[in-house]
Design an enzyme around this catalytic site. Structure first.
Site, PDB file in Angstrom:
ATOM      1  N   GLU A 158      -8.556  12.848   4.215  1.00 57.98           N
ATOM      2  CA  GLU A 158      -8.951  11.598   4.333  1.00 57.98           C
ATOM      3  C   GLU A 158      -9.792  11.296   3.108  1.00 57.98           C
ATOM      4  O   GLU A 158     -10.950  12.011   3.139  1.00 57.98           O
ATOM      5  CB  GLU A 158      -8.811  10.629   5.857  1.00 57.98           C
ATOM      6  N   ASP A 159     -10.132   9.772   2.780  1.00 60.27           N
ATOM      7  CA  ASP A 159     -10.908   9.965   2.205  1.00 60.27           C
ATOM      8  C   ASP A 159     -12.197   8.909   2.234  1.00 60.27           C
ATOM      9  O   ASP A 159     -13.541   8.268   2.061  1.00 60.27           O
ATOM     10  CB  ASP A 159     -11.093   9.461   0.399  1.00 60.27           C
ATOM     11  N   ARG A 216      -4.523  -5.234   3.159  1.00 58.02           N
ATOM     12  CA  ARG A 216      -4.644  -6.257   2.350  1.00 58.02           C
ATOM     13  C   ARG A 216      -5.205  -6.722   2.861  1.00 58.02           C
ATOM     14  O   ARG A 216      -6.530  -7.766   2.547  1.00 58.02           O
ATOM     15  CB  ARG A 216      -3.656  -6.391   1.844  1.00 58.02           C
ATOM     16  N   SER A 229      -0.081   6.650   4.516  1.00 57.74           N
ATOM     17  CA  SER A 229      -1.185   5.759   3.466  1.00 57.74           C
ATOM     18  C   SER A 229      -0.991   4.421   4.151  1.00 57.74           C
ATOM     19  O   SER A 229      -0.332   3.945   4.571  1.00 57.74           O
ATOM     20  CB  SER A 229      -0.519   5.169   2.200  1.00 57.74           C
ATOM     21  N   ALA A 230      -2.259   3.706   3.953  1.00 57.47           N
ATOM     22  CA  ALA A 230      -2.269   2.060   4.219  1.00 57.47           C
ATOM     23  C   ALA A 230      -1.679   1.132   3.602  1.00 57.47           C
ATOM     24  O   ALA A 230      -1.064  -0.294   3.369  1.00 57.47           O
ATOM     25  CB  ALA A 230      -3.375   1.329   4.869  1.00 57.47           C
ATOM     26  N   SER A 231      -1.013   1.209   2.016  1.00 59.56           N
ATOM     27  CA  SER A 231      -0.825   0.720   1.445  1.00 59.56           C
ATOM     28  C   SER A 231       0.561  -0.155   0.963  1.00 59.56           C
ATOM     29  O   SER A 231       1.541   0.997   1.511  1.00 59.56           O
ATOM     30  CB  SER A 231      -1.293   1.442  -0.133  1.00 59.56           C
ATOM     31  N   LYS A 232       1.628  -0.481   0.667  1.00 53.30           N
ATOM     32  CA  LYS A 232       2.252  -1.053   0.411  1.00 53.30           C
ATOM     33  C   LYS A 232       3.060  -1.142  -0.159  1.00 53.30           C
ATOM     34  O   LYS A 232       3.913  -0.817  -0.959  1.00 53.30           O
ATOM     35  CB  LYS A 232       2.200  -2.899   1.527  1.00 53.30           C
ATOM     36  N   ASN A 233       2.142  -0.621  -1.812  1.00 55.21           N
ATOM     37  CA  ASN A 233       2.098  -0.349  -2.890  1.00 55.21           C
ATOM     38  C   ASN A 233       2.796   0.920  -3.032  1.00 55.21           C
ATOM     39  O   ASN A 233       2.639   2.216  -4.160  1.00 55.21           O
ATOM     40  CB  ASN A 233       1.233  -0.928  -3.370  1.00 55.21           C
ATOM     41  N   THR A 274      -7.009   4.313  -7.302  1.00 56.88           N
ATOM     42  CA  THR A 274      -6.223   3.639  -7.559  1.00 56.88           C
ATOM     43  C   THR A 274      -7.784   2.601  -6.960  1.00 56.88           C
ATOM     44  O   THR A 274      -7.641   0.920  -7.254  1.00 56.88           O
ATOM     45  CB  THR A 274      -5.004   3.247  -6.272  1.00 56.88           C
ATOM     46  N   LYS A 297     -12.500   0.456   1.538  1.00 57.21           N
ATOM     47  CA  LYS A 297     -11.091   1.660   1.281  1.00 57.21           C
ATOM     48  C   LYS A 297     -10.001   2.389   2.633  1.00 57.21           C
ATOM     49  O   LYS A 297     -11.632   2.080   3.660  1.00 57.21           O
ATOM     50  CB  LYS A 297     -12.150   3.054   1.100  1.00 57.21           C
ATOM     51  N   GLY A 298      -9.672   2.354   2.363  1.00 58.64           N
ATOM     52  CA  GLY A 298      -8.562   2.634   3.962  1.00 58.64           C
ATOM     53  C   GLY A 298      -8.422   1.266   4.700  1.00 58.64           C
ATOM     54  O   GLY A 298      -7.365   1.229   5.953  1.00 58.64           O
ATOM     55  N   VAL A 299      -9.011  -0.080   4.402  1.00 60.71           N
ATOM     56  CA  VAL A 299      -8.555  -0.914   4.733  1.00 60.71           C
ATOM     57  C   VAL A 299      -7.147  -2.087   4.693  1.00 60.71           C
ATOM     58  O   VAL A 299      -7.450  -1.782   3.353  1.00 60.71           O
ATOM     59  CB  VAL A 299      -9.758  -2.154   4.965  1.00 60.71           C
ATOM     60  N   LYS A 336      -5.455   1.061  10.295  1.00 62.14           N
ATOM     61  CA  LYS A 336      -6.355   2.623  10.401  1.00 62.14           C
ATOM     62  C   LYS A 336      -7.301   1.966  10.925  1.00 62.14           C
ATOM     63  O   LYS A 336      -7.987   0.498   9.747  1.00 62.14           O
ATOM     64  CB  LYS A 336      -6.537   3.833   9.200  1.00 62.14           C
ATOM     65  N   ASP A 359      -3.307  11.047   3.031  1.00 55.73           N
ATOM     66  CA  ASP A 359      -3.626   9.686   2.114  1.00 55.73           C
ATOM     67  C   ASP A 359      -3.398   9.705   0.750  1.00 55.73           C
ATOM     68  O   ASP A 359      -3.901  10.932   0.334  1.00 55.73           O
ATOM     69  CB  ASP A 359      -5.338   9.163   2.636  1.00 55.73           C
ATOM     70  N   LEU A 360      -3.476   8.487   0.461  1.00 58.04           N
ATOM     71  CA  LEU A 360      -2.701   8.116  -1.511  1.00 58.04           C
ATOM     72  C   LEU A 360      -3.782   8.017  -2.261  1.00 58.04           C
ATOM     73  O   LEU A 360      -4.602   8.725  -2.841  1.00 58.04           O
ATOM     74  CB  LEU A 360      -1.799   7.172  -0.745  1.00 58.04           C
ATOM     75  N   ASP A 361      -4.470   6.067  -1.612  1.00 62.23           N
ATOM     76  CA  ASP A 361      -5.635   6.430  -1.907  1.00 62.23           C
ATOM     77  C   ASP A 361      -6.641   6.827  -2.326  1.00 62.23           C
ATOM     78  O   ASP A 361      -6.959   6.942  -0.745  1.00 62.23           O
ATOM     79  CB  ASP A 361      -5.521   4.562  -2.396  1.00 62.23           C
TER      80      ASP A 361
HETATM   81  C1  BG6 Z   1      -5.490   1.463   1.298  1.00 63.44           C
HETATM   82  C2  BG6 Z   1      -6.652   1.210   0.265  1.00 63.44           C
HETATM   83  O1  BG6 Z   1      -5.407   2.921   1.131  1.00 63.44           O
HETATM   84  O2  BG6 Z   1      -5.078   0.768   1.176  1.00 63.44           O
HETATM   85  C3  BG6 Z   1      -7.314   0.367   0.427  1.00 63.44           C
HETATM   86  O3  BG6 Z   1      -7.532   2.274   0.811  1.00 63.44           O
HETATM   87  C4  BG6 Z   1      -6.102  -0.615   0.313  1.00 63.44           C
HETATM   88  O4  BG6 Z   1      -8.517  -0.261  -0.001  1.00 63.44           O
HETATM   89  C5  BG6 Z   1      -5.117  -0.448   1.473  1.00 63.44           C
HETATM   90  O5  BG6 Z   1      -7.003  -2.613   0.432  1.00 63.44           O
HETATM   91  C6  BG6 Z   1      -3.470  -2.239   1.046  1.00 63.44           C
HETATM   92  O6  BG6 Z   1      -3.217  -1.626  -0.142  1.00 63.44           O
HETATM   93  P1  BG6 Z   1      -2.132  -2.347  -1.053  1.00 63.44           P
HETATM   94  O7  BG6 Z   1      -1.467  -2.183  -1.383  1.00 63.44           O
HETATM   95  O8  BG6 Z   1      -0.897  -2.423   0.447  1.00 63.44           O
HETATM   96  O9  BG6 Z   1      -2.760  -3.990  -1.158  1.00 63.44           O
HETATM   97 MG    MG Z   2      -8.126   6.224   0.511  1.00 58.03          MG
END
Ligand code: BG6
Ligand code: MG
Length: 217
Positions: A169-170, A49, A114-118, A17, A45-47, A145, A9-11
């Site tokens: 995973e955190d 956006r 990672s769930a993040s789009k960034n 972050t 966390k992990g959820v 997730k 996982d990233l964040d």
């Molecule tokens: C997860 C974070 O990795 O990414 C969440 O733990 C965050 O807190 C999610 O909401 C989505 O991130 P982003 O960068 O797409 O807004």
């Molecule tokens: Mg995480």
């Protein structure tokens, strides 16, 4: 050893972050007229956006329409981007790079889940993109997730079966996702917050490949 690939996982695992997500959401809450605490932020966390926004609105007991939600999510992300813009490789959490290097030299593949789009933007900022054999982020998955999609796609891209994968995973949602994928799991953080991991470690600082082998022989 059964493990042929590690999915990170990233964040909260590779970088911290959560603090940037928090200050961005806190600003949105302020604007909506309530205080969003750091404790509330733990739930994000992990959820994804949009799900994070739903939790924030639930905390503030606020009801808004779809368009306003889209507007707030965009605003939050622009704030977040302005903070992560300044990230550098110094923000990679202690022990992560040496551990990844050990994995590579022992023939274990590495993926990001990672769930993040960034995620790709962050990997570029911290100059870590090239370490990964596959990167699955929030742009590549339909189901957030605890759905296992992000990790299963990682296994497919690496050409390994889920039974040969170990996830770091955190967040509880991420541990549940890895469990649903049928993978091994090491939680990063405190045991009391992370249920159903095989093992929990505080971070990578005192962790190494030998320890991994001894757990998964
Ligand atoms: C997860 C974070 O990795 O990414 C969440 O733990 C965050 O807190 C999610 O909401 C989505 O991130 P982003 O960068 O797409 O807004
Ligand atoms: Mg995480």
């Amino acid at each position: 050893m059964n493990i042929r690939a590690c999915l990170f996982d990233l964040d909260g695992v590779v970088v911290d972050t959560a603090k940037y997500h928090y200050i961005a959401w806190e600003k949105i809450a302020d604007e909506l007229g309530f205080h969003f605490t750091e404790k509330d932020n733990e739930r994000l966390k992990g959820v994804s956006r949009m799900e994070s926004l739903e939790i924030l609105l639930e905390v503030g007991k606020i009801k808004i329409d779809y368009y306003k939600k889209e507007e707030l999510a965009l605003k939050k992300n622009n704030l977040y981007l302005s903070y992560i813009q300044r990230m550098t490789p110094d923000e990679i959490l202690p022990g992560v790079i040496p551990f990844m290097d050990e994995l590579k030299s022992n023939g274990i593949m590495i993926a990001l889940g990672s769930a993040s789009k960034n995620a790709l933007f962050i990997l570029e900022k911290i100059k870590l993109t090239l370490k990964f054999d596959a990167v699955i982020d929030g742009n590549k998955v339909k189901n957030a997730k605890p759905d296992p999609e992000v990790f299963l796609k990682g296994a497919i891209e690496l050409g390994v079966t889920p039974q040969n994968c170990l996830v770091f995973e955190d967040a509880q949602a991420g541990i549940d996702a890895a469990r649903n994928a049928g993978m091994y799991i090491i939680g990063i953080g405190q045991t009391e917050n992370l249920k159903n991991a095989d093992h929990v470690i505080p971070g990578f600082q005192k962790f190494n490949f030998n320890q991994l082998v001894s757990w998964y022989m």
